[in-house]
Motif scaffolding. Structure first.
Motif, PDB file in Angstrom:
ATOM      1  N   VAL A 192       0.811  -1.187   0.044  1.00 20.19           N
ATOM      2  CA  VAL A 192      -0.113  -0.110  -0.045  1.00 20.19           C
ATOM      3  C   VAL A 192       0.946   1.425  -0.143  1.00 20.19           C
ATOM      4  N   VAL A 194       1.017   5.218   0.396  1.00 18.61           N
ATOM      5  CA  VAL A 194       0.355   6.576   1.354  1.00 18.61           C
ATOM      6  C   VAL A 194       0.495   7.676   0.669  1.00 18.61           C
ATOM      7  N   ARG A 205      -9.958  10.174   4.815  1.00 23.10           N
ATOM      8  CA  ARG A 205      -9.405   8.889   4.227  1.00 23.10           C
ATOM      9  C   ARG A 205     -10.076   8.312   3.260  1.00 23.10           C
ATOM     10  N   ARG A 206      -9.092   7.838   2.239  1.00 20.08           N
ATOM     11  CA  ARG A 206      -9.824   7.154   1.033  1.00 20.08           C
ATOM     12  C   ARG A 206      -8.614   6.176   0.808  1.00 20.08           C
ATOM     13  N   PHE A 207      -9.383   4.514   0.498  1.00 20.24           N
ATOM     14  CA  PHE A 207      -8.428   3.754   0.043  1.00 20.24           C
ATOM     15  C   PHE A 207      -9.051   3.055  -1.314  1.00 20.24           C
ATOM     16  N   ASP A 208      -7.955   2.885  -2.150  1.00 25.07           N
ATOM     17  CA  ASP A 208      -8.660   2.414  -3.332  1.00 25.07           C
ATOM     18  C   ASP A 208      -7.697   0.671  -3.761  1.00 25.07           C
ATOM     19  N   LYS A 212      -4.105   0.193  -4.585  1.00 24.42           N
ATOM     20  CA  LYS A 212      -3.581  -0.119  -3.219  1.00 24.42           C
ATOM     21  C   LYS A 212      -2.854   1.454  -3.039  1.00 24.42           C
ATOM     22  N   LEU A 214      -3.562   4.621  -0.442  1.00 27.77           N
ATOM     23  CA  LEU A 214      -4.221   5.056   0.616  1.00 27.77           C
ATOM     24  C   LEU A 214      -4.021   6.831   0.562  1.00 27.77           C
ATOM     25  N   THR A 215      -5.176   7.315   0.700  1.00 28.70           N
ATOM     26  CA  THR A 215      -5.205   8.813   0.596  1.00 28.70           C
ATOM     27  C   THR A 215      -5.343   9.310   1.667  1.00 28.70           C
ATOM     28  N   VAL A 232      -6.436   1.270   8.511  1.00 33.11           N
ATOM     29  CA  VAL A 232      -6.359   0.500   7.525  1.00 33.11           C
ATOM     30  C   VAL A 232      -5.407  -0.761   7.683  1.00 33.11           C
TER      31      VAL A 232
END
Length: 469
Positions: A192, A194, A205-208, A212, A214-215, A232
């Protein structure tokens, strides 16, 4: 420490059955007669100090765990339910309530659930209009079901806590720059990456999962960013353990299950950033100075106070602490108590509690010595905090954090050093909630108690327009 009369038959029976012993065998193990053990298990006689010591020595039982914890919370919830006018012809004694919670906890839970359903149905009927098609169900809401789950497990999930502590040890959390450690772990173990969000992106928080990436919100405080990283990690590294807890909880609906999953992710994240044994040892070293604890672990005051209230590991318990978060309207938005002080399930908090004053003194920790109607005294601490991130035009919700302990533990807190704890006149009389408070002469009472008769004398006007019988 003197030991009062303890009727803990159910717990003694559980210890015996866990060890696969008959009453005769178990009695021999702890050096008492079989008839005495039988009386203990049926709550006909209290356990003696000698029996408690034998249980501690032979079975590694935490004595403090036998006399507190879930029974106190269940007793408080049952007592509040039975204070409803619905049961006005029945006023059980404290001993009766203790016997029910100790011997038939399942029955007590069922009665509490029935009372909650009754209240919800009553509130629905009271608010009926001509749109009868919009009747709400009387089952507990998913949020209430999850709240009760955490409440009755003492806000401590052993499997999740142990897993988080083990991971914290492996990656050296708590010894330096947590942010760098968490980012490195996510990239190394889960691939992942960041990144920081755009300036206009208000998402925390935004995770795709596909890319992979993580914003994180670029304006979030450091403690908040670290907590989101840890959350996360909970989703990726603790999914199986969390799923096992959810299966055992057996929630009624998928909605409740997913709400609880959020709570368990949060729990793992807090336990990862504030690993149990290191945090407990540091809390004792710093005498529960929450500001220093926050600085030491890179955590927010709310994270620290919440974690202090979860230190209930069997055999390694911290000080029994109560914790609550209250908004400006007086709503308790987060609550837990490992102490005897239990928050009301319905209604607002006592207006004499110092938590309400915290909004008047932002940036300070205010103190209060308080006594509840049952004669138990507490050290109550409160401080105001702002949430959110961003600039001038961003909303920053304001909350008051309340935490504290019974006065017998006050010496473990730096905040008690210059207080005259022995001065009975120095304690403010507080209650749990006006609707169930027993005090009859409180000028700050918002509503009358729901199970007491009122007398009105039109020739006299005191602080209240009625007298409480």
């Amino acid at each position: 420490m003197a030991v009062g009369k303890l009727f803990i038959g159910r717990k003694v029976r559980e210890i015996r059955q866990t060890n696969g012993a008959t009453q005769g065998q178990f009695a021999d193990m702890i050096g008492i007669s079989t008839s005495y053990l039988n009386q203990i298990e049926n709550n006909q006689r209290p356990v003696s100090a000698a029996v408690l010591l034998a249980l501690a020595e032979k079975f590694g039982i935490d004595i403090t765990a036998l006399s507190s914890g879930q029974d106190d919370r269940l007793l408080s919830a049952l007592s509040e339910a039975l204070s409803d006018p619905l049961y006005e012809t029945y006023s059980p004694s404290l001993q009766e309530l203790k016997l029910v919670t100790q011997n038939a906890p399942g029955f007590a839970h069922a009665l509490i659930a029935s009372h909650q359903a009754y209240r919800r149905a009553s509130e629905q009927i009271a608010s009926f209009d001509d749109r009868l098609g919009g009747v709400a169900p009387v089952e507990p809401t998913p949020y209430e079901e999850v709240r009760d789950f955490f409440h009755f497990v003492d806000n401590y999930i052993h499997e999740i806590d142990m897993a988080a502590e083990a991971l914290a040890g492996r990656i050296s959390i708590g010894g330096g720059d947590n942010h760098a450690v968490l980012v490195s772990y996510l990239e190394r173990e889960h691939g992942v990456r960041v990144a920081r969000g755009e300036a206009a992106d208000e998402t925390l928080r935004r995770f795709d999962p596909k890319t992979k990436v993580l914003t994180l919100n670029r304006y979030a405080p450091a403690a908040t960013r670290d907590f989101q990283l840890a959350l996360v990690i909970a989703q990726l590294a603790a999914a199986d353990g969390i799923a096992a807890v959810l299966r055992q909880a057996a929630f009624r609906t998928e909605e409740a299950q997913e709400i609880c999953r959020i709570g368990l992710h949060n729990y793992f994240a807090g336990a990862l950033i504030l690993p149990y044994r290191l945090f407990l040892a540091t809390a004792r070293e710093l005498r529960h100075d929450v500001e220093l604890l926050g600085a030491r672990f890179g955590a927010s005051l709310e994270q620290v106070c919440h974690r202090l209230s979860t230190l209930q590991r069997p055999g390694l318990k911290g000080v029994p602490i109560f914790f609550a978060r209250v908004d400006r309207a007086g709503n308790i938005t987060k609550r837990h108590s490992a102490a005897k002080l239990q928050f009301a399930r319905f209604g607002a908090a006592c207006p004499l509690w110092n938590v309400h004053q915290a909004f008047e003194t932002p940036g300070r920790i205010i103190r209060q010595m308080a006594e509840t109607p049952d004669g138990v005294r507490y050290l109550c601490l409160a401080t105001q905090v702002n949430k959110g991130a961003g600039g001038f035009r961003t909303t920053h919700p304001s909350y008051a954090l309340a935490f504290g302990c019974e006065i017998s533990y006050a010496d473990a807190f730096v905040y008690a050093d210059d207080l005259d704890l022995g001065n009975r006149a120095g304690y403010d009389p507080i209650g749990i909630s006006c609707r169930i408070c027993e005090r009859t002469k409180c000028a700050s009472r918002a509503v009358p108690p729901i199970k007491r008769k009122l007398v009105v004398d039109h020739t006299v006007r005191r602080a209240m327009p009625y007298d409480i019988v």
